[in-house]
Scaffold this motif. Sequence first.
Motif, mmCIF file in Angstrom:
data_model
loop_
_atom_site.group_PDB
_atom_site.id
_atom_site.type_symbol
_atom_site.label_atom_id
_atom_site.label_comp_id
_atom_site.label_asym_id
_atom_site.label_seq_id
_atom_site.Cartn_x
_atom_site.Cartn_y
_atom_site.Cartn_z
ATOM 1 N N THR A 1 7.187 -54.921 -33.561
ATOM 2 C CA THR A 1 6.820 -53.560 -33.931
ATOM 3 C C THR A 1 7.591 -52.517 -33.136
ATOM 4 O OG1 THR A 1 4.943 -53.619 -32.423
ATOM 5 C CG2 THR A 1 4.497 -54.154 -34.713
ATOM 6 N N ILE A 2 8.070 -52.861 -31.947
ATOM 7 C CA ILE A 2 8.862 -51.956 -31.120
ATOM 8 C C ILE A 2 10.274 -52.517 -31.055
ATOM 9 C CG2 ILE A 2 9.132 -50.918 -28.835
ATOM 10 C CD1 ILE A 2 6.534 -50.026 -30.173
ATOM 11 N N LYS A 3 11.239 -51.709 -31.424
ATOM 12 C CA LYS A 3 12.637 -52.132 -31.407
ATOM 13 C C LYS A 3 13.384 -51.373 -30.317
ATOM 14 C CE LYS A 3 12.578 -54.115 -35.756
ATOM 15 N NZ LYS A 3 11.548 -55.077 -35.613
ATOM 16 N N SER A 4 14.300 -52.040 -29.673
ATOM 17 C CA SER A 4 15.104 -51.418 -28.634
ATOM 18 C C SER A 4 15.887 -50.234 -29.204
ATOM 19 C CB SER A 4 16.070 -52.464 -28.059
ATOM 20 O OG SER A 4 16.800 -51.922 -27.003
ATOM 21 N N GLN A 5 15.938 -49.142 -28.436
ATOM 22 C CA GLN A 5 16.696 -47.935 -28.772
ATOM 23 C C GLN A 5 16.156 -47.175 -29.983
ATOM 24 O OE1 GLN A 5 18.993 -47.019 -26.573
ATOM 25 N NE2 GLN A 5 18.812 -48.925 -25.444
ATOM 26 N N THR A 6 14.913 -47.428 -30.385
ATOM 27 C CA THR A 6 14.328 -46.781 -31.553
ATOM 28 C C THR A 6 13.007 -46.121 -31.162
ATOM 29 O OG1 THR A 6 15.289 -48.485 -32.966
ATOM 30 C CG2 THR A 6 13.528 -47.165 -33.915
ATOM 31 N N PRO A 7 12.808 -44.842 -31.486
ATOM 32 C CA PRO A 7 11.528 -44.196 -31.176
ATOM 33 C C PRO A 7 10.367 -44.951 -31.830
ATOM 34 C CG PRO A 7 13.151 -42.560 -31.838
ATOM 35 C CD PRO A 7 13.741 -43.909 -32.123
ATOM 36 N N ALA A 8 9.284 -45.103 -31.085
ATOM 37 C CA ALA A 8 8.124 -45.849 -31.568
ATOM 38 C C ALA A 8 6.860 -45.286 -30.937
ATOM 39 C CB ALA A 8 8.273 -47.328 -31.220
ATOM 40 N N ALA B 1 -4.098 -55.597 -14.815
ATOM 41 C CA ALA B 1 -4.266 -55.251 -16.224
ATOM 42 C C ALA B 1 -3.094 -54.400 -16.668
ATOM 43 C CB ALA B 1 -5.574 -54.492 -16.434
ATOM 44 N N SER B 2 -2.789 -54.432 -17.969
ATOM 45 C CA SER B 2 -1.660 -53.624 -18.415
ATOM 46 C C SER B 2 -1.688 -53.373 -19.910
ATOM 47 C CB SER B 2 -0.338 -54.316 -18.072
ATOM 48 O OG SER B 2 -0.194 -55.521 -18.803
ATOM 49 N N LEU B 3 -1.001 -52.302 -20.292
ATOM 50 C CA LEU B 3 -0.646 -51.993 -21.662
ATOM 51 C C LEU B 3 0.861 -52.212 -21.704
ATOM 52 C CD1 LEU B 3 -2.558 -48.585 -21.998
ATOM 53 C CD2 LEU B 3 -3.477 -50.892 -22.169
ATOM 54 N N TYR B 4 1.354 -53.052 -22.599
ATOM 55 C CA TYR B 4 2.744 -53.490 -22.481
ATOM 56 C C TYR B 4 3.423 -53.666 -23.830
ATOM 57 C CZ TYR B 4 0.940 -58.070 -23.789
ATOM 58 O OH TYR B 4 0.346 -59.092 -24.471
ATOM 59 N N VAL B 5 4.742 -53.882 -23.762
ATOM 60 C CA VAL B 5 5.553 -54.303 -24.897
ATOM 61 C C VAL B 5 6.134 -55.655 -24.512
ATOM 62 C CG1 VAL B 5 7.542 -53.799 -26.350
ATOM 63 C CG2 VAL B 5 6.138 -51.927 -25.479
ATOM 64 N N SER B 6 6.007 -56.657 -25.384
ATOM 65 C CA SER B 6 6.522 -57.986 -25.052
ATOM 66 C C SER B 6 8.026 -58.067 -25.308
ATOM 67 C CB SER B 6 5.810 -59.054 -25.872
ATOM 68 O OG SER B 6 6.275 -59.025 -27.205
ATOM 69 N N ASP B 7 8.628 -59.153 -24.853
ATOM 70 C CA ASP B 7 10.051 -59.375 -25.069
ATOM 71 C C ASP B 7 10.400 -59.345 -26.556
ATOM 72 O OD1 ASP B 7 10.055 -59.759 -22.355
ATOM 73 O OD2 ASP B 7 10.443 -61.909 -22.431
ATOM 74 N N SER B 8 9.465 -59.753 -27.424
ATOM 75 C CA SER B 8 9.724 -59.797 -28.868
ATOM 76 C C SER B 8 9.458 -58.457 -29.551
ATOM 77 C CB SER B 8 8.850 -60.864 -29.524
ATOM 78 O OG SER B 8 7.483 -60.500 -29.450
ATOM 79 N N GLY B 9 8.936 -57.463 -28.801
ATOM 80 C CA GLY B 9 8.664 -56.152 -29.365
ATOM 81 C C GLY B 9 7.232 -55.946 -29.812
ATOM 82 N N SER B 10 6.375 -56.943 -29.589
ATOM 83 C CA SER B 10 4.977 -56.741 -29.948
ATOM 84 C C SER B 10 4.300 -55.860 -28.901
ATOM 85 C CB SER B 10 4.238 -58.072 -30.099
ATOM 86 O OG SER B 10 4.193 -58.762 -28.876
#
Length: 163
Positions: free
Chosen positions: A82-89, A57-66
Amino acid sequence: FATPPIWGTESAAQTRNITHIQPPNSTITDGPMTVAMGVVSGSLEGHPVLIGAGVSASLYVSDSGSVGIWDSVNTVATTGGTIKSQTPAVAAFRWGGSAMAVCGNGGSVASGAYDGTIASTPVRLGAYSNGVQPFNGLITSLQTANKVANDTQFQLAGRGALP
């Protein structure tokens, strides 16, 4: 290559494997539970895991940022970006009863079925317990509550304000 120190209380209950923190297994339960995590992702390649519970099981960020949650049977994810590389989220997760949900940066809530188990052991921040699918970035905060937040509270948690 020096690894960073274990944060917080440095209690004997916390262990470290390379740079992945393994908090006490009671940190994540089968629910009810709401979790909010502040993150700065270095790279989104490889479906990085924010919290791995065993390898099932996991809580994750996908390759697309979801932002997503997987209970080993069901998956719920936000619709991309929703999650962008190098950006606080902030990524927020909740589960309990028969439902689980995710929210990124206080945006819309995606929800779906929950099979009732997520807390396989050991729990590890930043990867599965075997070190696979590591999160490449910083986990800047971790907030947990032993309740399922309503949608308004959950969207606030997705902005970093877990009630």
